[in-house]
Design an enzyme around this catalytic site. Structure first.
Site, mmCIF file in Angstrom:
data_model
loop_
_atom_site.group_PDB
_atom_site.id
_atom_site.type_symbol
_atom_site.label_atom_id
_atom_site.label_comp_id
_atom_site.label_asym_id
_atom_site.label_seq_id
_atom_site.Cartn_x
_atom_site.Cartn_y
_atom_site.Cartn_z
ATOM 1 N N ARG A 167 0.878 -1.192 0.000
ATOM 2 C CA ARG A 167 0.000 0.000 0.000
ATOM 3 C C ARG A 167 0.906 1.229 0.000
ATOM 4 N NH1 ARG A 167 -5.284 1.247 3.732
ATOM 5 N NH2 ARG A 167 -6.058 -0.287 2.239
ATOM 6 N N HIS B 258 -7.602 0.795 -6.029
ATOM 7 C CA HIS B 258 -7.757 -0.136 -4.907
ATOM 8 C C HIS B 258 -8.386 -1.419 -5.465
ATOM 9 C CE1 HIS B 258 -7.882 -1.574 -0.941
ATOM 10 N NE2 HIS B 258 -8.738 -0.747 -0.371
ATOM 11 N N GLN C 260 -10.119 -4.083 -3.201
ATOM 12 C CA GLN C 260 -11.445 -3.642 -2.753
ATOM 13 C C GLN C 260 -12.503 -3.989 -3.802
ATOM 14 O OE1 GLN C 260 -12.071 -1.748 0.304
ATOM 15 N NE2 GLN C 260 -14.145 -2.373 -0.222
ATOM 16 N N ASP D 264 -17.556 6.697 -0.784
ATOM 17 C CA ASP D 264 -16.279 6.586 -0.082
ATOM 18 C C ASP D 264 -16.026 7.942 0.572
ATOM 19 O OD1 ASP D 264 -13.734 5.878 0.790
ATOM 20 O OD2 ASP D 264 -12.790 6.046 -1.184
ATOM 21 N N CYS E 283 -16.548 1.270 1.157
ATOM 22 C CA CYS E 283 -15.327 0.476 1.384
ATOM 23 C C CYS E 283 -14.885 0.524 2.840
ATOM 24 C CB CYS E 283 -14.213 0.966 0.474
ATOM 25 S SG CYS E 283 -13.876 2.731 0.659
ATOM 26 N N ARG F 97 -13.619 -8.994 2.120
ATOM 27 C CA ARG F 97 -12.222 -8.662 1.841
ATOM 28 C C ARG F 97 -11.338 -9.860 2.194
ATOM 29 N NH1 ARG F 97 -10.541 -3.522 1.878
ATOM 30 N NH2 ARG F 97 -8.728 -4.418 0.846
#
Ligand code: CP
Ligand code: NVA
Length: 321
Positions: A101, A128, A131, A223, A263, A291
């Site tokens: 990340r 992402h 996700q 988001d 998310c 996830r």
């Protein structure tokens, strides 16, 4: 040839579908896969904070019989104490894969280029993709087939929006983002999405009016308005995103069967009200759970894969520069 998971754009729709099927199978039959990473070591490099991505990769790798090593900036100070290149050349001697990340998407792409082992993008400023896999797994669980259905993203055309738009285009789902002026998804993502949409039959649209996006939607997604690294833009963004909050009234424009997704982490009272987050239509905890299953599928796939990158190769390499 090793295979990275850096961008949804790099994977074919058929390979993405296989990932979704594998995620569902791993959820239904976890024991079947319990030794599949036996003897493998995977580095988890995080320049930014994380709850879900960190915990689910760590636990997921453990459930598959593998070993993970978590490295933050205070451990390795990627790019400062040691260059991205030199960190990569070390890690590939010890590890079987790297989950990373970063702020700059390019750092993640560079790690993929420098290492002979697979690299998984665990969020950059540009995308992402992990996700998006967990989210489409959740969408399918709740609404069934996605082709021809409507996905409405309300808010910032950011990393999460980018991966969801690319994923919708691959899956044939109609994607409408409602963003304030200046916060549309970047043109490279729009272009790649439209290329895939031409094959899959998806519609890809960006509008200003959240009500237009929400009208008749099967999924309403939002988001945070202030992503990690944008803290100094807080006041400006809070002003510019007024009117983009997902409220009960906005949900009322979607189909009755529509689900609300986020998310997470959520900034309750900014992009979404408590009433929507905690409503019966909200599937945010299912998303968080998925996830785990979907990331196990991603790690399993890239560490086993020997057939080279899926075509078209490395479309995303120039994205996010
Ligand atoms: N959704 C998500 O990636 O959460 P974290 O930032 O907590 O990992
Ligand atoms: N857009 C958010 C997503 C967090 C999972 C961020 O980048 O901070």
């Amino acid at each position: 040839m090793k295979r990275d998971f850096l961008s949804i754009a790099d994977w074919s729709s058929s390979d993405l579908r296989k990932l979704l099927l594998l995620s569902a199978d791993m959820k239904a039959h976890p024991k079947k896969y319990k030794d599949s990473l036996r003897g493998k070591a995977i580095a988890l490099i995080f320049e930014k904070q994380s709850l879900r991505t960190h915990v689910t990769f760590d636990v997921g790798i453990n459930q598959l019989g593998g070993h993970s090593v978590y490295l933050t900036q205070s451990d390795i100070n990627l790019g400062k104490r040691e260059s991205v290149h030199d960190v990569s050349k070390n890690l590939e001697r010890w590890m079987d894969a790297v989950v990373v990340r970063t702020y700059a998407h390019q750092s993640c792409v560079d790690m993929g280029r420098f290492m002979k082992i697979p690299v998984i993008n665990a969020l950059t400023d540009h995308e992402h993709p992990c996700q998006a896999i967990g989210d489409f797994m959740t969408v399918i669980e709740h609404i069934g087939k996605v082709k021809g259905k409507k996905f409405a993203f309300i808010g910032d055309g950011n990393n999460v929006c980018n991966s969801l738009m690319l994923m919708s285009a691959k899956m044939g789902m109609n994607f409408v983002a409602a963003t304030p002026d200046g916060y549309e998804p970047p043109s490279d993502v729009m272009e790649l999405s439209r290329e895939d949409a031409a094959t899959s039959g998806a519609g890809i649209e960006v509008v200003r009016d959240p009500a237009e996006a929400a009208e008749g939607a099967d999924v309403i997604y939002t988001d945070v308005w202030i992503s990690m690294g944008q803290e100094n833009e807080k006041d400006k963004k809070l002003r510019e995103f007024q009117g983009y909050q997902v409220t009960k009234e906005l949900m009322g424009l979607a189909k009755k069967s529509a689900v609300f997704m986020h998310c997470l982490p959520a900034h309750r009272g900014e992009e979404v009200t408590d009433e929507v987050m905690d409503s019966a239509q909200s599937v945010v905890w299912d998303e968080a759970e998925n996830r785990l299953h979907s990331q196990k599928a991603i790690v399993y796939t890239v560490t086993r894969s020997s057939g080279g990158r899926s075509s078209p190769a490395k479309k995303s390499r120039k994205m996010g520069r």
